[in-house]
Design a protein around this motif. Structure first.
Motif, PDB file in Angstrom:
ATOM      1  N   ALA A  68       0.833  -1.206   0.000  1.00  0.00           N
ATOM      2  CA  ALA A  68       0.000   0.000   0.000  1.00  0.00           C
ATOM      3  C   ALA A  68       0.865   1.252   0.000  1.00  0.00           C
ATOM      4  O   ALA A  68       0.567   2.236  -0.696  1.00  0.00           O
ATOM      5  CB  ALA A  68      -0.930  -0.009   1.209  1.00  0.00           C
ATOM      6  N   LEU A  69       1.967   1.232   0.768  1.00  0.00           N
ATOM      7  CA  LEU A  69       2.877   2.378   0.779  1.00  0.00           C
ATOM      8  C   LEU A  69       3.537   2.555  -0.587  1.00  0.00           C
ATOM      9  O   LEU A  69       3.704   3.681  -1.072  1.00  0.00           O
ATOM     10  CB  LEU A  69       3.932   2.193   1.863  1.00  0.00           C
ATOM     11  CG  LEU A  69       3.439   2.276   3.316  1.00  0.00           C
ATOM     12  CD1 LEU A  69       4.579   1.951   4.279  1.00  0.00           C
ATOM     13  CD2 LEU A  69       2.870   3.657   3.614  1.00  0.00           C
ATOM     14  N   ALA A  70       3.936   1.438  -1.198  1.00  0.00           N
ATOM     15  CA  ALA A  70       4.552   1.525  -2.530  1.00  0.00           C
ATOM     16  C   ALA A  70       3.558   2.053  -3.559  1.00  0.00           C
ATOM     17  O   ALA A  70       3.912   2.857  -4.430  1.00  0.00           O
ATOM     18  CB  ALA A  70       5.075   0.151  -2.951  1.00  0.00           C
ATOM     19  N   GLU A  72       0.981   4.030  -2.936  1.00  0.00           N
ATOM     20  CA  GLU A  72       0.790   5.457  -2.659  1.00  0.00           C
ATOM     21  C   GLU A  72       1.923   6.284  -3.242  1.00  0.00           C
ATOM     22  O   GLU A  72       1.701   7.344  -3.849  1.00  0.00           O
ATOM     23  CB  GLU A  72       0.694   5.667  -1.150  1.00  0.00           C
ATOM     24  CG  GLU A  72       0.471   7.117  -0.742  1.00  0.00           C
ATOM     25  CD  GLU A  72       0.378   7.286   0.764  1.00  0.00           C
ATOM     26  OE1 GLU A  72       0.415   8.442   1.238  1.00  0.00           O
ATOM     27  OE2 GLU A  72       0.286   6.264   1.474  1.00  0.00           O
ATOM     28  N   ALA A  73       3.174   5.801  -3.072  1.00  0.00           N
ATOM     29  CA  ALA A  73       4.319   6.515  -3.639  1.00  0.00           C
ATOM     30  C   ALA A  73       4.254   6.543  -5.158  1.00  0.00           C
ATOM     31  O   ALA A  73       4.612   7.544  -5.789  1.00  0.00           O
ATOM     32  CB  ALA A  73       5.620   5.859  -3.176  1.00  0.00           C
ATOM     33  N   ALA A  74       3.782   5.462  -5.772  1.00  0.00           N
ATOM     34  CA  ALA A  74       3.670   5.424  -7.235  1.00  0.00           C
ATOM     35  C   ALA A  74       2.646   6.437  -7.735  1.00  0.00           C
ATOM     36  O   ALA A  74       2.857   7.100  -8.752  1.00  0.00           O
ATOM     37  CB  ALA A  74       3.283   4.013  -7.686  1.00  0.00           C
ATOM     38  N   PHE A  75       1.532   6.580  -7.026  1.00  0.00           N
ATOM     39  CA  PHE A  75       0.510   7.539  -7.445  1.00  0.00           C
ATOM     40  C   PHE A  75       0.991   8.979  -7.269  1.00  0.00           C
ATOM     41  O   PHE A  75       0.514   9.884  -7.963  1.00  0.00           O
ATOM     42  CB  PHE A  75      -0.769   7.325  -6.646  1.00  0.00           C
ATOM     43  CG  PHE A  75      -1.550   6.103  -7.050  1.00  0.00           C
ATOM     44  CD1 PHE A  75      -1.640   5.732  -8.382  1.00  0.00           C
ATOM     45  CD2 PHE A  75      -2.191   5.315  -6.097  1.00  0.00           C
ATOM     46  CE1 PHE A  75      -2.354   4.609  -8.760  1.00  0.00           C
ATOM     47  CE2 PHE A  75      -2.915   4.191  -6.464  1.00  0.00           C
ATOM     48  CZ  PHE A  75      -2.983   3.834  -7.808  1.00  0.00           C
ATOM     49  N   GLU A  76       1.916   9.214  -6.345  1.00  0.00           N
ATOM     50  CA  GLU A  76       2.385  10.578  -6.074  1.00  0.00           C
ATOM     51  C   GLU A  76       3.522  11.016  -6.988  1.00  0.00           C
ATOM     52  O   GLU A  76       3.906  12.180  -6.973  1.00  0.00           O
ATOM     53  CB  GLU A  76       2.841  10.682  -4.615  1.00  0.00           C
ATOM     54  CG  GLU A  76       1.697  10.589  -3.611  1.00  0.00           C
ATOM     55  CD  GLU A  76       2.171  10.579  -2.178  1.00  0.00           C
ATOM     56  OE1 GLU A  76       3.412  10.410  -1.976  1.00  0.00           O
ATOM     57  OE2 GLU A  76       1.349  10.732  -1.263  1.00  0.00           O
ATOM     58  N   ARG A  77       4.082  10.106  -7.769  1.00  0.00           N
ATOM     59  CA  ARG A  77       5.186  10.475  -8.655  1.00  0.00           C
ATOM     60  C   ARG A  77       4.682  11.288  -9.842  1.00  0.00           C
ATOM     61  O   ARG A  77       3.598  11.029 -10.365  1.00  0.00           O
ATOM     62  CB  ARG A  77       5.899   9.223  -9.168  1.00  0.00           C
ATOM     63  CG  ARG A  77       6.632   8.473  -8.077  1.00  0.00           C
ATOM     64  CD  ARG A  77       7.130   7.145  -8.578  1.00  0.00           C
ATOM     65  NE  ARG A  77       7.504   6.289  -7.476  1.00  0.00           N
ATOM     66  CZ  ARG A  77       7.656   4.977  -7.552  1.00  0.00           C
ATOM     67  NH1 ARG A  77       7.465   4.368  -8.706  1.00  0.00           N
ATOM     68  NH2 ARG A  77       7.992   4.274  -6.494  1.00  0.00           N
ATOM     69  N   PRO A  78       5.465  12.268 -10.280  1.00  0.00           N
ATOM     70  CA  PRO A  78       5.013  13.119 -11.396  1.00  0.00           C
ATOM     71  C   PRO A  78       5.197  12.445 -12.742  1.00  0.00           C
ATOM     72  O   PRO A  78       5.981  11.497 -12.882  1.00  0.00           O
ATOM     73  CB  PRO A  78       5.925  14.350 -11.265  1.00  0.00           C
ATOM     74  CG  PRO A  78       7.181  13.811 -10.655  1.00  0.00           C
ATOM     75  CD  PRO A  78       6.757  12.715  -9.723  1.00  0.00           C
ATOM     76  N   PHE A 207      12.341  -1.366   8.587  1.00  0.00           N
ATOM     77  CA  PHE A 207      13.496  -1.373   7.675  1.00  0.00           C
ATOM     78  C   PHE A 207      13.043  -1.689   6.251  1.00  0.00           C
ATOM     79  O   PHE A 207      13.457  -1.032   5.288  1.00  0.00           O
ATOM     80  CB  PHE A 207      14.521  -2.403   8.154  1.00  0.00           C
ATOM     81  CG  PHE A 207      15.723  -2.533   7.255  1.00  0.00           C
ATOM     82  CD1 PHE A 207      16.772  -1.625   7.335  1.00  0.00           C
ATOM     83  CD2 PHE A 207      15.813  -3.558   6.327  1.00  0.00           C
ATOM     84  CE1 PHE A 207      17.881  -1.729   6.509  1.00  0.00           C
ATOM     85  CE2 PHE A 207      16.912  -3.676   5.501  1.00  0.00           C
ATOM     86  CZ  PHE A 207      17.952  -2.764   5.593  1.00  0.00           C
ATOM     87  N   ASP A 208      12.158  -2.687   6.111  1.00  0.00           N
ATOM     88  CA  ASP A 208      11.654  -3.028   4.782  1.00  0.00           C
ATOM     89  C   ASP A 208      10.843  -1.875   4.202  1.00  0.00           C
ATOM     90  O   ASP A 208      10.971  -1.555   3.013  1.00  0.00           O
ATOM     91  CB  ASP A 208      10.794  -4.285   4.868  1.00  0.00           C
ATOM     92  CG  ASP A 208      10.287  -4.727   3.510  1.00  0.00           C
ATOM     93  OD1 ASP A 208      11.094  -5.201   2.706  1.00  0.00           O
ATOM     94  OD2 ASP A 208       9.075  -4.582   3.253  1.00  0.00           O
ATOM     95  N   GLY A 209      10.013  -1.218   5.034  1.00  0.00           N
ATOM     96  CA  GLY A 209       9.258  -0.067   4.544  1.00  0.00           C
ATOM     97  C   GLY A 209      10.150   1.068   4.097  1.00  0.00           C
ATOM     98  O   GLY A 209       9.889   1.724   3.081  1.00  0.00           O
ATOM     99  N   ALA A 210      11.246   1.306   4.853  1.00  0.00           N
ATOM    100  CA  ALA A 210      12.188   2.353   4.471  1.00  0.00           C
ATOM    101  C   ALA A 210      12.883   2.005   3.160  1.00  0.00           C
ATOM    102  O   ALA A 210      13.136   2.882   2.320  1.00  0.00           O
ATOM    103  CB  ALA A 210      13.221   2.563   5.577  1.00  0.00           C
ATOM    104  N   LEU A 211      13.183   0.719   2.958  1.00  0.00           N
ATOM    105  CA  LEU A 211      13.825   0.301   1.702  1.00  0.00           C
ATOM    106  C   LEU A 211      12.871   0.420   0.528  1.00  0.00           C
ATOM    107  O   LEU A 211      13.273   0.770  -0.584  1.00  0.00           O
ATOM    108  CB  LEU A 211      14.334  -1.129   1.832  1.00  0.00           C
ATOM    109  CG  LEU A 211      15.837  -1.270   2.104  1.00  0.00           C
ATOM    110  CD1 LEU A 211      16.642  -0.689   0.949  1.00  0.00           C
ATOM    111  CD2 LEU A 211      16.243  -0.585   3.389  1.00  0.00           C
ATOM    112  N   VAL A 212      11.584   0.128   0.758  1.00  0.00           N
ATOM    113  CA  VAL A 212      10.590   0.297  -0.305  1.00  0.00           C
ATOM    114  C   VAL A 212      10.522   1.770  -0.718  1.00  0.00           C
ATOM    115  O   VAL A 212      10.457   2.101  -1.911  1.00  0.00           O
ATOM    116  CB  VAL A 212       9.214  -0.208   0.162  1.00  0.00           C
ATOM    117  CG1 VAL A 212       8.123   0.221  -0.814  1.00  0.00           C
ATOM    118  CG2 VAL A 212       9.220  -1.719   0.294  1.00  0.00           C
ATOM    119  N   GLN A 213      10.569   2.664   0.269  1.00  0.00           N
ATOM    120  CA  GLN A 213      10.533   4.092  -0.032  1.00  0.00           C
ATOM    121  C   GLN A 213      11.808   4.540  -0.733  1.00  0.00           C
ATOM    122  O   GLN A 213      11.767   5.322  -1.691  1.00  0.00           O
ATOM    123  CB  GLN A 213      10.337   4.884   1.254  1.00  0.00           C
ATOM    124  CG  GLN A 213      10.219   6.389   1.031  1.00  0.00           C
ATOM    125  CD  GLN A 213      10.023   7.149   2.329  1.00  0.00           C
ATOM    126  OE1 GLN A 213      10.116   6.568   3.414  1.00  0.00           O
ATOM    127  NE2 GLN A 213       9.747   8.436   2.234  1.00  0.00           N
TER     128      GLN A 213
END
Length: 410
Positions: A68-70, A72-78, A207-213
């Motif tokens: 879900a975090l990944a 969200e980050a994909a939708f926020e990319r320009p 740690f895994d969430g930080a690496l995904v980001q």
């Protein structure tokens, strides 16, 4: 958990999801004119409507929070991105409006989202028909890496895993700080360094969430932003996908090299997770890369396959310990990634022009070399000359140094 019956898989920026249903609008762009005293309206046809694609997707699995975090980050990319539509195939799209991501207490291990996209033409020139396989393998490696980091929480005592998380995060930050800019990387490295310095995980899951980001940063580049910069604003110097692939593979190599010297199995598992996330996102840039020649595609293939081989060899140290099953799953995912990447790039290489190597016995004018290569095609003479100058970067085009000169066969 197996995919539910009736669901079809799709991909957006390399993130896999299942699609219960989707819809597409189609039609023409019409302008209606109404005049006083006249009952009938007049219409002007402004061409085909770009159409909106509405996707209702779902992600199901143990690592739904990281996915879900990944997402969200994909939708926020320009800028535009690649969408692998489950029925219509690959297409370049831009998000038409903010997407909705939802989770519910009655649906554990599941994330739902709804998004509207519009198709755009951005000069995308990838020649491969195997992009779906590459992006599927990228998602597989990401899930295997998250699974490996997750088991550290259950198979290591709290003090050992806390120290392992701190040491591993420090190694990743150091590896990011040692990366050197490459041609076309723009201002990407400062942004990556800023994200790495902000990493402060305390558990394997964080740690895994930080690496995904962190690895998600590699997906932020497009050839050009879809929406032009405002007048007078400083244009954004986006990194090119080919440069991001090179930097991601280099970061994966640096982290993989630290696995053998790690003091414990939790350290090795977390470092393998970090290297896998970086390599997966580096490979995910290949479908966005407009390769100019077979030589560039060959170089990218060699770079990514070498990085995968190093990580597979380093992850082999976990195959006889407490993380054997998850390590084998990661190795299997990496082997699949190698196979899909090779197949896609081999198809591209077979359709791209070759790079010729011309041996000069003495300093020569670039125009004479261009005339020799262009042959009987005067219309292509200038393009060949420009390619010689940009590819070999001589001090002066009128005096190419003796030795080998490379030029693209037009």
């Amino acid at each position: 958990m197996a995919r539910l019956p009736g669901l079809v898989q799709g991909f957006y920026r390399g993130i896999a999801f299942d699609v219960p249903d989707t819809s597409t609008t189609a039609g023409r762009r019409l302008v209606e004119y109404l005049f006083p005293g006249i009952d009938d309206a007049a219409y002007d046809d402004f061409g085909r409507n770009a159409g909106e694609i509405t996707l209702n997707g779902v992600i199901i699995g143990d690592f739904y929070q990281a996915q879900a975090l990944a997402l969200e980050a994909a939708f926020e990319r320009p800028g535009p991105a690649m969408l692998i539509h489950p029925w219509r195939g690959p297409m370049q799209v831009i998000l038409a409006e903010p997407a909705t991501i939802s989770v519910a207490s009655r649906e554990l291990r599941a994330v739902r989202f709804s998004a509207k996209f519009r198709r755009v033409q951005t000069g995308f020139t990838s020649l491969s028909n195997g992009l779906s396989g590459v992006l599927s393998a990228v998602a597989l490696v990401g899930l295997a890496a998250s699974a490996l980091s997750s088991v550290v929480s259950t198979r290591a005592i709290s003090a050992a895993r806390t120290r392992a998380v701190g040491r591993s995060a420090g190694i990743v930050r150091a590896a990011v700080g040692q990366l050197q800019p490459v041609a076309g990387s723009g201002r990407f490295l400062p942004r990556l360094n800023q994200t790495a310095r902000s990493m402060a995980p305390t558990t394997p899951e964080s740690f895994d969430g930080a690496l995904v980001q962190l690895s998600g940063r590699f997906g932020e580049a497009s050839d050009a932003p879809f929406v032009a910069a405002a007048a007078g604003a400083e244009p954004e110097n986006n990194a090119r996908p080919e440069a991001l692939t090179s930097l991601g593979a280099a970061l994966s190599d640096a982290v993989s090299a630290a696995i053998d010297d790690a003091p414990s199995d939790p350290d090795r598992a977390l470092l393998a997770c970090a290297a896998a996330h970086c390599l997966a996102q580096a490979v995910a840039q290949i479908p966005y890369t407009p390769f100019a020649s077979a030589e560039r595609a060959l170089s990218t293939r060699s770079l990514t396959l070498s990085a995968a081989d190093r990580l597979i060899a380093a992850a082999g140290s976990l195959s006889s310990g407490r993380y054997e099953g998850e390590a084998d799953g990661l190795v299997s995912g990496l082997e699949t990634l190698k196979a899909e990447t090779s197949a896609a790039l081999n198809e591209i290489i077979g359709q791209l022009p070759e790079t010729l190597a011309v041996e000069l016995a003495s300093p020569t004018d670039a125009w004479l070399v261009a005339a020799h290569v262009a042959g009987d095609d005067p219309a292509g003479l200038e393009a060949v000359w420009l390619d010689i100058v940009s590819r070999n970067r001589p001090r002066h085009p009128a005096r190419l140094p003796a030795g080998e000169v490379k030029v693209l066969r037009q």
